[in-house]
Design an enzyme around this catalytic site. Structure first.
Site, PDB file in Angstrom:
ATOM      1  N   ASP A 235       0.841  -1.195   0.000  1.00 43.83           N
ATOM      2  CA  ASP A 235       0.000   0.000   0.000  1.00 43.83           C
ATOM      3  C   ASP A 235       0.879   1.250   0.000  1.00 43.83           C
ATOM      4  OD1 ASP A 235      -1.638   2.173   0.608  1.00 43.83           O
ATOM      5  OD2 ASP A 235      -2.979   0.971   1.865  1.00 43.83           O
ATOM      6  N   ASP A 372      23.733   1.752  -4.626  1.00 44.76           N
ATOM      7  CA  ASP A 372      23.731   0.458  -3.954  1.00 44.76           C
ATOM      8  C   ASP A 372      25.106  -0.184  -4.143  1.00 44.76           C
ATOM      9  OD1 ASP A 372      22.769  -1.735  -2.512  1.00 44.76           O
ATOM     10  OD2 ASP A 372      20.800  -1.568  -3.427  1.00 44.76           O
TER      11      ASP A 372
END
Length: 482
Positions: A235, A372
């Site tokens: 969500d 990353d």
């Protein structure tokens, strides 16, 4: 030996007697003469803002020192006995060396003193006491070098019980135990998540950690993704609210602990929110050739939904720090989302996603952008090996990858301990744009990186009281049991 000098109505200054620094006195206050110049330069003056101090120091640094700030170490355990990277002590393994667990490895000494690295990613620690001693050894070493820039030690999430994954390797033991992010999301409570952040930040600081490589706010839509449980779920609205609460908890200091704008030297931990921008790799066989999870695709045309936890959460905090200190783009190629250059390259390499979308245009994000880990290294022979992920730029050299990242707007290179590729990239930029342009480009990143170190109080006192560390963590664990 670590000693302290107290300022009336000012910060306590911690220093190592081995570092050779002296102190300056002005207006009845004491200041650390970190570069031993005998002058109270702005970067040493704790009465000034973090931005003023960062700009002054960045202007003084050699390019090699700025390049060192842009490094972010590979995973370091304490002692350095775990992980895929070999570490030695006086040329021997830890087991054969008779070294104490808090001593620095040969490799750590090298990247701190020679490569000017100041951002260290820590995984497992033998104990809080060992972590404190190791931190103090690191800080004593760098305090006596150059401009005395402290180390900004950091961690992936470490409050869960499962340490089986490399991005959660510090988990378990000696600190309070909590659910992973998906479990926190199941509370549907920003208040609980904020309280977790407040407690976790105190424990991080007790271990010498001032940056959290979290929260992970990727929208989780495919349960087959192996990092699904590290998210706040599917969500976007819930993820946004929980992200905001998490970062407010980690970054905010109040009352006497506050230095400036909600930041402080005892409670604040920089949050590096991740990953910009990713979806949990939908498995499309044609796109998986050459690397597992190389592409992120958006079959529902909901790319903008993945922005919300960043733009409405991480960049719109309720507390005074205002926004996350840093952002980490993911390895993946966000397929066909570059609306300017049409490039399909890893997100950190994509100028549209970093410079146009994140730093420019609507969002104007001015914090640190850190890649990353190991995206500048070469790919392994098989996709299951922990090695490089230079996706979309496989044909470039390592130095050329660093240059492309610099030109895309990246400030820091995750998983890179070596300075040489950044210096090569700098020279590429000088050849193309001139020295003045590249000096300014490097200083821009240095200011951001230094600001995160100044506002967490490390320049004044990066040291830990080992007894206090153990006491604090015992109190935290007792609180949780109650």
């Amino acid at each position: 030996m670590i000693k302290y000098i107290k300022n009336s109505k000012g910060p306590t200054l911690g220093y190592s007697t081995d570092s050779g620094i002296k102190f300056l006195k002005k207006d009845g206050y004491r200041f650390k003469d970190l570069n031993k110049s005998g002058r109270l330069e702005p970067y040493k003056d704790w009465r000034l803002s973090a931005v003023e101090r960062a700009k002054d120091l960045a202007s003084k640094l050699f390019i090699e020192e700025i390049a060192g700030l842009m490094l972010y170490s590979r995973h370091q355990s304490i002692p350095a006995t775990r992980g895929p990277f070999v570490s030695t002590y006086s040329g021997s393994t830890f087991e054969d060396s008779n070294a104490q667990p808090w001593e620095l490895s040969d490799q750590q000494k090298e990247f701190l003193a020679t490569d000017h690295l100041r951002h260290v990613l820590i995984t497992t620690v033998e104990s809080p006491n060992v972590a404190a001693k190791w931190n103090n050894n690191v800080q004593a070493l760098v305090e006596g070098v150059g401009f005395g820039i402290p180390a900004n030690n950091s961690s992936d999430p470490r409050h869960a019980s499962d340490a089986s994954k490399e991005f959660n390797e510090g988990a378990g033991g000696h600190i309070s135990m909590w659910p992973e992010s998906l479990g926190l999301a199941a509370t549907f409570s920003p208040e609980v998540v904020k309280r977790f952040g407040e407690i976790a930040a105190k424990e991080y600081r007790a271990l010498g950690l001032t940056t959290a490589l979290s929260p992970q706010i990727d929208i989780a839509t495919d349960p087959r993704w192996y990092r699904f449980e590290g998210t706040f779920g599917e969500d976007p609205h819930l993820s946004t609210d929980l992200c905001r609460a998490y970062i407010d908890g980690f970054q905010t200091s109040t009352a006497d602990a506050e230095i400036e704008d909600g930041w402080g030297g005892y409670d604040s931990v920089n949050a590096m929110v991740k990953h910009w921008l990713v979806v949990d790799q939908v498995k499309v066989d044609a796109m998986l050739i050459g690397g597992f999870g190389k592409y992120a695709v958006y079959p529902g045309n909901n790319f903008k939904e993945h922005l919300k936890p960043f733009t409405e959460g991480a960049f719109k905090l309720e507390e005074k720090t205002e926004k996350a200190a840093a952002v980490m783009p993911y390895y993946t190629i966000s397929y066909d989302q570059d609306q300017v250059n049409g490039e399909n390259v890893g997100n950190s390499y994509n100028k549209y996603l970093i410079q146009n979308l994140l730093q420019g245009g609507t969002y104007q994000y001015d914090g640190v952008v850190c890649t990353d880990w190991l995206i500048t290294a070469d790919e392994p022979e098989t996709v299951d090996q922990f090695a490089g992920k230079p996706w979309g730029v496989e044909d470039l050299t390592v130095a050329e990858r660093h240059y492309k990242l610099l030109m895309a707007g990246v400030d820091q290179f995750g998983g890179n301990n070596e300075i040489e590729p950044i210096l090569e990239a700098y020279q590429m930029g000088v050849a193309e744009h001139g020295e003045a342009f590249m000096r300014q480009r490097m200083e821009c990143s240095a200011i951001k990186l230094l600001k995160n170190i100044f506002r967490t109080g490390l320049f004044e006192n990066p040291y830990l009281d080992e007894g206090e560390v153990v006491r604090l963590l015992e109190i935290q664990n007792l609180w949780q049991k109650v």
